[in-house]
Design a protein around this motif. Sequence first.
Motif, PDB file in Angstrom:
ATOM      1  N   ALA A  60     -19.947  -8.443  14.361  1.00  0.00           N
ATOM      2  CA  ALA A  60     -19.834  -9.870  14.058  1.00  0.00           C
ATOM      3  C   ALA A  60     -18.542 -10.117  13.321  1.00  0.00           C
ATOM      4  CB  ALA A  60     -21.021 -10.298  13.204  1.00  0.00           C
ATOM      5  N   SER A  61     -18.190 -11.360  13.151  1.00  0.00           N
ATOM      6  CA  SER A  61     -16.980 -11.674  12.394  1.00  0.00           C
ATOM      7  C   SER A  61     -17.319 -11.652  10.917  1.00  0.00           C
ATOM      8  CB  SER A  61     -16.454 -13.047  12.785  1.00  0.00           C
ATOM      9  OG  SER A  61     -17.365 -14.022  12.294  1.00  0.00           O
ATOM     10  N   TRP A  62     -16.290 -11.508  10.095  1.00  0.00           N
ATOM     11  CA  TRP A  62     -16.496 -11.545   8.647  1.00  0.00           C
ATOM     12  C   TRP A  62     -17.134 -12.859   8.232  1.00  0.00           C
ATOM     13  CZ3 TRP A  62     -16.707  -7.945   5.162  1.00  0.00           C
ATOM     14  CH2 TRP A  62     -16.001  -6.738   5.356  1.00  0.00           C
TER      15      TRP A  62
ATOM     16  N   THR B 281     -28.888   4.776   5.836  1.00  0.00           N
ATOM     17  CA  THR B 281     -29.297   3.525   5.204  1.00  0.00           C
ATOM     18  C   THR B 281     -28.700   2.344   5.956  1.00  0.00           C
ATOM     19  OG1 THR B 281     -29.130   4.740   3.119  1.00  0.00           O
ATOM     20  CG2 THR B 281     -29.492   2.372   2.973  1.00  0.00           C
ATOM     21  N   ALA B 282     -27.461   2.504   6.390  1.00  0.00           N
ATOM     22  CA  ALA B 282     -26.805   1.411   7.109  1.00  0.00           C
ATOM     23  C   ALA B 282     -27.550   1.105   8.409  1.00  0.00           C
ATOM     24  CB  ALA B 282     -25.357   1.778   7.380  1.00  0.00           C
ATOM     25  N   ARG B 283     -28.031   2.143   9.058  1.00  0.00           N
ATOM     26  CA  ARG B 283     -28.755   1.933  10.310  1.00  0.00           C
ATOM     27  C   ARG B 283     -29.998   1.067  10.112  1.00  0.00           C
ATOM     28  NH1 ARG B 283     -26.513   5.879  13.891  1.00  0.00           N
ATOM     29  NH2 ARG B 283     -25.862   7.525  12.500  1.00  0.00           N
ATOM     30  N   LEU B 284     -30.541   1.091   8.875  1.00  0.00           N
ATOM     31  CA  LEU B 284     -31.748   0.324   8.601  1.00  0.00           C
ATOM     32  C   LEU B 284     -31.431  -1.030   7.990  1.00  0.00           C
ATOM     33  CD1 LEU B 284     -33.586   3.337   6.966  1.00  0.00           C
ATOM     34  CD2 LEU B 284     -33.975   2.456   9.265  1.00  0.00           C
ATOM     35  N   ALA B 285     -30.148  -1.342   7.841  1.00  0.00           N
ATOM     36  CA  ALA B 285     -29.788  -2.558   7.109  1.00  0.00           C
ATOM     37  C   ALA B 285     -29.843  -3.791   7.994  1.00  0.00           C
ATOM     38  CB  ALA B 285     -28.377  -2.393   6.547  1.00  0.00           C
ATOM     39  N   ASP B 286     -29.781  -4.914   7.327  1.00  0.00           N
ATOM     40  CA  ASP B 286     -29.713  -6.187   8.054  1.00  0.00           C
ATOM     41  C   ASP B 286     -28.268  -6.572   8.311  1.00  0.00           C
ATOM     42  OD1 ASP B 286     -32.430  -6.957   6.019  1.00  0.00           O
ATOM     43  OD2 ASP B 286     -32.529  -6.851   8.213  1.00  0.00           O
ATOM     44  N   VAL B 287     -27.418  -6.248   7.351  1.00  0.00           N
ATOM     45  CA  VAL B 287     -25.983  -6.483   7.547  1.00  0.00           C
ATOM     46  C   VAL B 287     -25.241  -5.256   7.066  1.00  0.00           C
ATOM     47  CG1 VAL B 287     -23.989  -7.903   6.941  1.00  0.00           C
ATOM     48  CG2 VAL B 287     -26.231  -8.966   7.177  1.00  0.00           C
ATOM     49  N   VAL B 288     -24.261  -4.852   7.855  1.00  0.00           N
ATOM     50  CA  VAL B 288     -23.422  -3.713   7.451  1.00  0.00           C
ATOM     51  C   VAL B 288     -21.998  -4.217   7.298  1.00  0.00           C
ATOM     52  CG1 VAL B 288     -22.577  -1.427   8.053  1.00  0.00           C
ATOM     53  CG2 VAL B 288     -24.874  -2.125   8.734  1.00  0.00           C
ATOM     54  N   LEU B 289     -21.399  -3.944   6.136  1.00  0.00           N
ATOM     55  CA  LEU B 289     -20.035  -4.414   5.874  1.00  0.00           C
ATOM     56  C   LEU B 289     -19.104  -3.206   5.790  1.00  0.00           C
ATOM     57  CD1 LEU B 289     -21.012  -7.004   3.161  1.00  0.00           C
ATOM     58  CD2 LEU B 289     -20.423  -7.460   5.547  1.00  0.00           C
TER      59      LEU B 289
ATOM     60  N   GLU C  20     -19.110 -14.832   9.809  1.00  0.00           N
ATOM     61  CA  GLU C  20     -20.540 -14.878  10.098  1.00  0.00           C
ATOM     62  C   GLU C  20     -21.313 -13.975   9.146  1.00  0.00           C
ATOM     63  OE1 GLU C  20     -21.436 -13.773  14.117  1.00  0.00           O
ATOM     64  OE2 GLU C  20     -23.578 -13.567  13.636  1.00  0.00           O
ATOM     65  N   ALA C  21     -20.810 -12.730   8.999  1.00  0.00           N
ATOM     66  CA  ALA C  21     -21.533 -11.770   8.165  1.00  0.00           C
ATOM     67  C   ALA C  21     -21.623 -12.274   6.729  1.00  0.00           C
ATOM     68  CB  ALA C  21     -20.821 -10.422   8.222  1.00  0.00           C
ATOM     69  N   LEU C  22     -20.520 -12.735   6.197  1.00  0.00           N
ATOM     70  CA  LEU C  22     -20.530 -13.164   4.797  1.00  0.00           C
ATOM     71  C   LEU C  22     -21.417 -14.405   4.610  1.00  0.00           C
ATOM     72  CD1 LEU C  22     -16.794 -12.661   3.819  1.00  0.00           C
ATOM     73  CD2 LEU C  22     -18.746 -11.255   3.199  1.00  0.00           C
ATOM     74  N   SER C  23     -21.448 -15.248   5.613  1.00  0.00           N
ATOM     75  CA  SER C  23     -22.332 -16.420   5.487  1.00  0.00           C
ATOM     76  C   SER C  23     -23.766 -15.982   5.350  1.00  0.00           C
ATOM     77  CB  SER C  23     -22.232 -17.317   6.722  1.00  0.00           C
ATOM     78  OG  SER C  23     -20.934 -17.732   6.896  1.00  0.00           O
ATOM     79  N   VAL C  24     -24.181 -15.118   6.252  1.00  0.00           N
ATOM     80  CA  VAL C  24     -25.571 -14.647   6.220  1.00  0.00           C
ATOM     81  C   VAL C  24     -25.876 -14.021   4.871  1.00  0.00           C
ATOM     82  CG1 VAL C  24     -27.169 -12.973   7.206  1.00  0.00           C
ATOM     83  CG2 VAL C  24     -25.622 -14.251   8.697  1.00  0.00           C
ATOM     84  N   VAL C  25     -24.969 -13.151   4.426  1.00  0.00           N
ATOM     85  CA  VAL C  25     -25.210 -12.406   3.184  1.00  0.00           C
ATOM     86  C   VAL C  25     -25.300 -13.352   2.003  1.00  0.00           C
ATOM     87  CG1 VAL C  25     -24.249 -10.729   1.594  1.00  0.00           C
ATOM     88  CG2 VAL C  25     -24.125 -10.303   4.030  1.00  0.00           C
TER      89      VAL C  25
ATOM     90  N   PRO D 246     -17.752  -5.807  10.664  1.00  0.00           N
ATOM     91  CA  PRO D 246     -19.090  -6.095  10.129  1.00  0.00           C
ATOM     92  C   PRO D 246     -20.119  -6.060  11.247  1.00  0.00           C
ATOM     93  CG  PRO D 246     -17.489  -7.737   9.406  1.00  0.00           C
ATOM     94  CD  PRO D 246     -16.804  -6.909  10.434  1.00  0.00           C
ATOM     95  N   LEU D 247     -21.337  -5.644  10.899  1.00  0.00           N
ATOM     96  CA  LEU D 247     -22.425  -5.608  11.876  1.00  0.00           C
ATOM     97  C   LEU D 247     -23.569  -6.456  11.336  1.00  0.00           C
ATOM     98  CD1 LEU D 247     -22.460  -1.747  12.443  1.00  0.00           C
ATOM     99  CD2 LEU D 247     -21.430  -3.432  13.941  1.00  0.00           C
TER     100      LEU D 247
END
Lengths: 895, 168, 428
Positions: free
Chosen positions: A334-336, A617-625, A338-343, A317-318
């Motif tokens: 990032a770790s899953w 699109t991923a490059r413009l994202a806030d989180v990439v899974l 962290e990423a999932l929390s943010v999302v 995840p990024l």
Amino acid sequence: MTKLVTLTIDGMQVSVPEGTLVVDAAKKIGIEIPVFCYHPKMEPVGMCRMCLVEIGRPVIDRSTGQPVLEDDGSPKIQFSPNLETACTTPVGAGMVVLGATEKARSGREDIIEFLLTSHPLDCPICDKGGECPLQNLTIKYGSGQSRYLYDEKKHFVKHVSLGELIFLDRERCIQCGRCVRFQSEIVDDPVIGFFHRGRALEIVTYSNPGFDSYFSGNTTDICPVGALTTADFRFGARPWELNKAASICNHCPVGCNLTMNVRREAASGGDWVVKRVMPRQNESVNEIWVCDKGRFGYHFAASSSNDQTSFKRLSQPLVRKNAGSDHPGELVPASWDEALSVVSERFAEAGDGLLALAGGRLANEDLFNLKQLTTTLGGEAVLYTHMAGGELTTQLGIQPGSDIGTMGQGDAILVVACDLMEEAPIWWLRVKQAAERGSQLIILNSRSTKLDQAAAFVLRYPFGAETSAVLAMLNALSEKRLRLPEAVQVLERDPTLQAAAEVFSGANNALIMYGSDCIGLTESQALAQACANLLDATGHVGRPNNGLLGVWPRANDQGAWELGFQTQTKLEDALGAAAALYIVAADPAGDDPTYLGQSGFGGKAFVVVQDLYLTQTARLADVVLPAQSWIERDGSFTSGERRAQRFYPVIPPRTAPVSRAESPSTNKAPLLIAGDEVMESPLPDFAITAMITLRIDSEARITASSAARVFNQMAETVPAFSDQTYLELAQVHEQWPIVGRDDLYYGGTSYENTGGLGMQLALNTSDTPSTTRLAGTTVEFIRMPKLGQIAFPIARLYDRGKTLMPSQLLHERIGEPYIVLNVNDAEMLRIQDGDVVHMTVANREPDSPDRVTTGQTVVVQARLDQELPERVVLVPRSFGIPIDKPTPVEIRRTE
Amino acid sequence: MFAIELARGLYTTWREMFNKPVTIQYPDQRRPVYRRFKGRHSLHRYDNGLEKCIGCSLCAAACPADAIFVESAENTNAARFSPGERYASTYEINMLRCIYCGYCEDACPTEAIVLGDNYELSFTDRHDAIYTKEMLLEALPEGGSLTPQEVKPGVYTRSVPEMKDPVD
Amino acid sequence: MSKYPAGENNSYILLRQRAIPDLDNLDIYRQHGGFTVLEKAITSMKPDEVIEVVKGSGLRGRGGAGFPTGLKWSFIDKDNWPHYVVANADESEPGTFKDREIMEGNPYQFLEGIAICAYAIQSSAAYIYLRGEFWQISANLDRHIEALGVAGLLGDNLFGSDYSLHIYTHLGAGAYICGEETALLESMGGKLGQPRLRPPFPPSFGLFGKPTVVNNVETLTNVPPIVERGAEWYRTMGTEKSSGPKIFSLSGRVSRPGNYELPLGTTFRELIYEHGGGIPNGRSIKAIMAAGASSALIVANDEALDTPMDYESVPALGAQLGSASVIVIDDSISIPWLINKTTHFFKHESCGKCTPCREGTYWMMHLTDRIANANATQEDVALLHAVASQIRGKCLCALGEFSIEPVLSGIERFKADFDTAVSETNNN
């Protein structure tokens, strides 16, 4: 009721329908009569003479017409003095066939000896070794010694390229003609043929590029020797070294059943690698065939994070950090957790403002969980596509018991706005074969396509008038006629249209297949409605082999429709208005820069992208899974014929690069250190969605644990899937012809289906289908402008999409971006065939209902076409040209 | 009486004391192996240096212990490893799995893999037991060139050479 | 047994150009009764009546198979239209050169025969398939056909009836196999010249899938005299089961090779010695090939020489009459050398469709090459015999089956020659 004929083969009695060939009758009772040139799906030719058997027929007294009897009362049987070929002889009542006698056995030995005289000593280097009918039958029936002198063998050129996909070794060829007959009989496109005669007989290709057919790979399955082999699998591995797994093709809505062969590879450090893709038998879907895109286009799913190319897979995840008002920040691993929390936090905030945008390559389970997310949280679930009308197919579409392979005399198929060969080649084949069996094929299109040659009625409508054309057919059958635009009035008066409409109406069963040739989202919605009206008016709904079938651009669009996904005509506005965007398996920014909008992609929304690669699109994202590809997990797809089919894991999921420590051994083989990093790897799409949802609402009815559990939930919730379970989908029954197992010589090397035949979905009968919404004059119709051109998007099987470009082998066939122009238009613009031109998407008038475009310009090659009308430009989809519906353009020569 | 038996036995001991010892003082003395001894494998070359192995995997198929791993690739005239179209790009034998039966040697159509005389194989690490192609390829014969070689087209076209039946 | 030539006053029936000069001129041909028969058939006979006459005459196919012609015409499928007539002018059998003499010297009788056949089976399009090497003859035939059109003897509404007929020529491209009727039909259809599966036979499924009668040039040339003078008259020539005149193409070691029109039933002796002038250079006769290269070698003893040449008597000698292309072999010819020639021919002409012929003729050729060049052993001779026997009974068409005849009969009946060839090997 076909008459049954009883005969005796090697002492066993068998009763088969009249007209069955002796070799097929023997196969039905498990008696082997070896063949090379015969194939159960083609007309017999009796060329190889391997199936020679002794055939005796009861003697009939000419004068009385009665059978002559022996002393003991049994019928007198007269055997021909010579052996006969079992593949060309239909069964006869009372026939006696002997395949196990000394005469028959020595006949087979003689033929094998003849075939081996000039056959090269290639087994050690031949790809067919291990699955070679010639090898197997030589062991069974050949003699152990050769009487032929090596120096007298006939030599040919080896390793001839029939195009870059298929290699021909002329020395190995045993001149059985299966490949030539497949191309001319089954595909009706004789791009290969025999040349010279006698011992010098050889296969040549007549097309440029060589072997220019989308079905060329199938000849390598039915070739009984290693003469035809694929370049993709050349020297890949021995068949016995490969593991197999059942899968479904992820490219188009046909849903061809595949078997993928894998092996651990030293070159990639011990990874499991897909070595080749083979067809798996499913007589109701793809028979034993698969098109070349499915056969050679699997590389995107098997790509790894070690790839050095632009198709490097996401491994972790990024999350975007350090973003400020003046700079965008960067995406850091990032770790899953962290990423999932943010999302989950931001999605919970967004609530109703969540927009989930899904692409059609996702599995049923992934789409279902996405829908569950929006149901739980609120928000919209939108399908990213250029072709609408799907909800009509769930109501008036294909229902259980349907099979194009059973359609024939008395049935009708209407194909409208569709280039079947480019959009779904196996359906092209099935529809063509239905027409050859007597179905009336009616084609309604604005331009010629490869299906025209098989059609009974070929009707043309002006570009942009597809819905009116279908309504014209409806008019031909109704008393109350809608007023249609002037442009189709010529078509309306055409007696062929009247005849076609009547044939369609009077057919026992009728299907309408509609595609997206030269139309976009809104046009396809109207077209689907018109088709639905026509089906309803002619009563072709509610029974098998009747209804509406959409030739979707992606493999599981049908699944998305069944699960309640909607389309969004003003997608750019919707993207800008959302509070949070959850984009799964879609790349709008990469497809069309206009999605970037005025304030950047998604405006102020929180953007989460879940995909295989780091797309635009991923490059413009806030989180990439990072997601797993379909071959790394299991799940199910729904084909365009509304058949749910299971796919199984083919390779273990890609893991994030793990630490490797120096090994103390002199060999320096790396030691793998397991650690927490292993857990930070791509996950299945449904699991990611479920984990996000459960963090927002731990009581939500959603599961991340396995695809089977998701499927069960789906079956409970969605009526179309109500009778289905994974166990049901995995059921198989014996199919004809028998392929795989011991008898490779009979059907070829396609794999036997042990993974499941799938199950068709029940129709949605709860909502009454809407058939009254269209009135003729409100139909959208493109008017040709006074100046400039209008670009119409068309499908190309080999495109520059991200799911095909990783397959290097196909690059030559894919080619560079291009457009097709009318000859006169080109002359006016001083453009010649092959020139490089600039094409700009023109601004619409201010009062046009469509959005104002940004004037995108692309540089492409121009090709000229005599048949294209003036002002029309054809633009292939997925070639980097951002046009997905009829759009005004300006073209100028590049100076 | 008992003493007579004792004397007999002791006489045997006495006699044997003066016989030559049968012990071979390994590693200073090494007994030569028999003619068909099956020891460490080697991949042989032709006199011109080209490898005999054509990457056909028949040895891997014949091996009862699944000790051999082969991956093949295409020869080109610019980079030729073996005569014919195909060569082994990866060739590994796990010497711990190998039971030295010689089936691979029997199966090989080009007499490439041959079990030789060396039995002095030991490893301190299991990974060291996987012998790669570099370790298995025999040394260059005199007058031969290293592989890959650059050769003229049309010369090395035959993968399986013309051979007589093996004699002892 | 009537004497040569067969008709009244010793007149020719087929090679009439030998008695009437410039018979290839339409006016001359018409002066001698040309096209009156066609007119008679079209204006006063029903198609079925024509078929009955031909049936009753006992005319048998002259291309080699000897199938009763009238019977073949009667098999035409009357439920499938249109019908076609195809004249097989692909004369490629080594030793056969009768059809070319007919087409060069008496073309109009041949064309009239096609027309009568077409009328009998109610076909309005007829084709002549010529071997590619006959491009000159084909061009001439085109001129003759045009002349007939101008004269109103071909075309629409002939002789005031509603029957129309057009004849077209079509050139092959140098393949012996295209003389086989189904391979010929495939070739005419634009496909590879390879024989089809039979059944179905051409009278039900022929050119372009339609009922077709395929007949040899000589067969069709017999038709006008038969229809003119009747079946009974025709039966006065030849034997009971093999009626009518036949053109024997005599070649090989004879003083006067050439075409000889004689009644069927004439003996070999008469043909070779009386007409052919016997064996030159003081040599003696050794063997006879009665059907060109496709025949078994007949040992030329007295019994054989006194055998009548008809479709019934020749098989007693272990051979077939075929197209009656009699090749005479004298004692200066080595049989291994001879069968080397025939195997080379068949290997070159094999179409390659079926395995035994494609591989077998190639294998036999290599073996006969070695045997004839003193490079073989007795095992090789035995192997050649085994290979030829292995081909027998397994082929798709007659080419493969007949390719083995010279080989098998040569080895079995002329063992001494092979012993000599082998001993020469040993001496080398």
